[in-house]
Motif scaffolding. Structure first.
Motif: not given
Length: 75
Positions: A28-36, A53-66
């Motif tokens: 279960v992934v829950a995306a809030f305004e300030e964290c996931v 995960l902080s929102m910065q960590q989420v952005r880093d994870l998304a970038a790391a996928m590619n």
């Protein structure tokens, strides 16, 4: 298979493991305004385990996928 639900303060995505191999518990992934948060039941205890995960960590994870193997810093 997955489901998406829009709550008052979060978007909830549930990932259901399907197939013939050994199946894992739903994620279960829950995306809030300030964290996931990412939660999954521990198969031994049945208790949920949650990672925040902080929102910065989420952005880093998304970038790391590619990106290829290595160390990076997003600017």
């Amino acid at each position: 298979m997955f489901t998406i639900e829009h709550e008052f303060d979060a978007t909830i995505v549930t990932l259901v493991d399907e197939g013939e191999a050994v199946l894992q518990e739903d994620v279960v992934v829950a995306a809030f305004e300030e964290c996931v948060t990412v939660s999954q039941a521990d198969p031994r205890s049945g208790e949920p385990v949650t990672v925040t995960l902080s929102m910065q960590q989420v952005r880093d994870l998304a970038a790391a996928m590619n990106l290829p193997e290595g160390a990076y810093r997003l600017r």
